[in-house]
Every structure is written in structure tokens, then in C-alpha cells.
Design an enzyme around this catalytic site. Structure first.
Site, PDB file in Angstrom:
ATOM      1  N   LYS A  13     -17.733   9.072  13.824  1.00  0.00           N
ATOM      2  CA  LYS A  13     -16.789   8.579  14.834  1.00  0.00           C
ATOM      3  C   LYS A  13     -15.498   8.064  14.190  1.00  0.00           C
ATOM      4  O   LYS A  13     -14.415   8.397  14.637  1.00  0.00           O
ATOM      5  CB  LYS A  13     -17.409   7.439  15.658  1.00  0.00           C
ATOM      6  N   ARG A  88     -21.082   0.002  23.299  1.00  0.00           N
ATOM      7  CA  ARG A  88     -22.311   0.294  22.559  1.00  0.00           C
ATOM      8  C   ARG A  88     -23.553  -0.014  23.387  1.00  0.00           C
ATOM      9  O   ARG A  88     -24.675   0.154  22.914  1.00  0.00           O
ATOM     10  CB  ARG A  88     -22.341  -0.546  21.297  1.00  0.00           C
ATOM     11  N   ARG A 123     -21.751   6.504   2.097  1.00  0.00           N
ATOM     12  CA  ARG A 123     -20.473   6.062   2.663  1.00  0.00           C
ATOM     13  C   ARG A 123     -19.823   4.947   1.831  1.00  0.00           C
ATOM     14  O   ARG A 123     -20.495   4.068   1.302  1.00  0.00           O
ATOM     15  CB  ARG A 123     -20.711   5.560   4.078  1.00  0.00           C
ATOM     16  N   ARG A 156     -20.613  -0.807   2.430  1.00  0.00           N
ATOM     17  CA  ARG A 156     -20.821  -1.833   3.450  1.00  0.00           C
ATOM     18  C   ARG A 156     -22.225  -2.404   3.338  1.00  0.00           C
ATOM     19  O   ARG A 156     -23.172  -1.671   3.126  1.00  0.00           O
ATOM     20  CB  ARG A 156     -20.623  -1.234   4.846  1.00  0.00           C
ATOM     21  N   ARG A 167     -30.141  -0.101  12.461  1.00  0.00           N
ATOM     22  CA  ARG A 167     -28.981   0.353  13.236  1.00  0.00           C
ATOM     23  C   ARG A 167     -29.317   1.603  14.044  1.00  0.00           C
ATOM     24  O   ARG A 167     -28.868   1.769  15.172  1.00  0.00           O
ATOM     25  CB  ARG A 167     -27.800   0.613  12.300  1.00  0.00           C
TER      26      ARG A 167
END
Ligand code: AMP
Length: 210
Positions: A13, A88, A123, A156, A167
Site C-alpha cells: 500500500k 482499518r 522491509r 520497523r 498484525r
């Protein structure tokens, strides 16, 4: 134009929002980036949000909705925006409706869980401007350094393996039902999120023209 990008964490996203906001000349708004910035600068809302973010859960609606409202009041949002990571859950989608915000299209970027797990673990994000990279698919020109602003790239905290599982669970339980919500409103477009980043961008742009 007002768009929502839906999809699991790591579906792309953020990357796609950055790519299409340039083409459409509207800002990309990431509630995740707003929350991380609030955590970094230590605002009241940021301090409250931290425990939820670090655990991979959702920050309470009243905090996130207030942050979003403040952001979309700014001048650069007058011609529209791309929402990345908001709403969300159903109450957040209802909050947009209650604010009288008419969303044009909702793009669901579809990626399977096992691909998500692989992606999130590779990531890296810029601690300066929030730009995101991937060790395999979108590496920066110089390792560990942001192409855009030159600051350091970090992993992160919520991309740690155990947090990734949480998550994903939160996504399936709370965010995925929004597909039905926007399907019923006639706004949902599903785009395959696999393959080259530029191909996914093209699929999204084609879906917007359809
Ligand atoms: P993201 O960068 O979109 O993956 O968001 C990172 C984290 O920020 C999420 O795991 C949540 O803890 C929090 N967050 C971002 N957007 C929202 C939202 N709309 N509602 C609740 N929490 C959010």
C-alpha cells in the site's frame, strides 16, 4: 479524487500510494507514518499509540480518527488524497461516512499471507521521511541510506517476526471485513499485488480508469 488503498500490512500500500500520488497529483496519507512521527516526537497521542503499534495491534479509533481529520483539513488535500492504512476497521470506515467524505474508489491490493511474511521481514524504512524499501524488491542505491533524503534506513519494530503474525491476525479479523463494506457500496476494485512494483502500479491506474 479520494481513494483508499486496502490490503494486508506489507501488501504494498505504501509503495503504491507513493507511486500513484505523483501520477494523480494528490497527497498520499499514511496513518502509520503519522503515528510513527507522533511517536518519534513524543506527542501525547504518540505516547498513547506506542504500546499498540509495538504489539502489532490497532491504535484506538479516537486517536487515529483525530489524526486523520487534522491531516485532511490541510490545504494540499483540497483536490483529494490517497488513504494508505485508513480505515482499518468498520468504525473507522463509518467515521469517514459520518464526516461526509465521499470516497471514489477503494483498491484492495491482494497478496497471500506467506508472501506477506517474506516481504515484511525484508522491509526497511527511512527514519527521516518514511519512504519504504525492500532488500530484495526495492533496494536503495546505497545500502542502508534513503535515496530520497539521505537519512538512515531502519527495520520497523513491528516488522519483527512475532509481531508480523499478530498484525496479520488483526488484518484478517478487523480490516478484511471492509472489503464487504466497500463491495456493498459499489466501490471495491481488487488488484493482484504480486509481481513487479511497476506492474502493480499499472494495474491500479488501469482500475481507476475503468
Ligand atoms: P502501517 O504503517 O500502516 O502498517 O501502520 C503501522 C501501525 O500503526 C499499525 O500496525 C497500527 O498499530 C497503527 N495504525 C496505522 N493506521 C492505523 C489505523 N487506521 N487504525 C489503527 N491503527 C493504525
Amino acid at each position: 479524487m479520494k481513494l483508499i488503498l486496502l490490503g494486508a500490512p506489507g501488501a504494498g500500500k505504501g509503495t503504491q500510494a507513493e507511486a500513484i500520488c505523483e501520477k494523480l497529483s494528490i497527497p498520499a496519507i499514511s496513518t502509520g507514518n503519522i503515528i510513527r512521527e507522533a511517536m518519534r516526537t513524543g506527542t501525547d497521542a504518540g505516547l498513547k499509540a506506542k504500546q499498540y503499534v509495538d504489539a502489532g495491534g490497532l491504535v484506538p479509533d479516537e486517536i487515529v480518527i483525530a489524526m486523520l481529520q487534522e491531516r485532511i483539513r490541510q490545504d494540499d488535500c483540497q483536490n483529494g488524497y490517497i488513504l494508505d492504512g485508513f480505515p482499518r476497521n468498520t468504525p473507522q470506515a463509518q467515521a469517514l461516512d459520518h464526516m461526509g467524505i465521499v470516497i471514489d474508489k477503494v483498491i484492495d491490493i491482494e497478496v497471500e499471507d506467506h508472501v506477506i511474511e517474506q516481504r515484511l521481514s525484508g522491509r526497511r524504512v527511512c527514519q527521516g521521511c518514511g519512504a519504504s524499501y525492500h532488500m530484495l524488491h526495492k533496494a536503495p542505491a546505497k545500502e542502508g541510506v534513503c535515496d530520497r533524503c539521505g537519512k538512515d534506513l531502519i527495520i520497523r519494530k513491528d516488522d519483527a517476526p512475532e509481531t508480523i503474525q499478530n498484525r496479520l491476525r488483526v488484518y484478517h479479523e478487523q480490516t478484511e471485513p471492509l472489503k464487504e463494506y466497500y463491495l456493498a457500496a459499489g466501490k471495491l476494485v481488487v488488484v493482484k499485488g504480486l509481481g513487479e512494483m511497476a506492474d502493480v502500479t499499472q494495474r491500479i491506474l488501469a482500475a481507476l480508469e475503468a
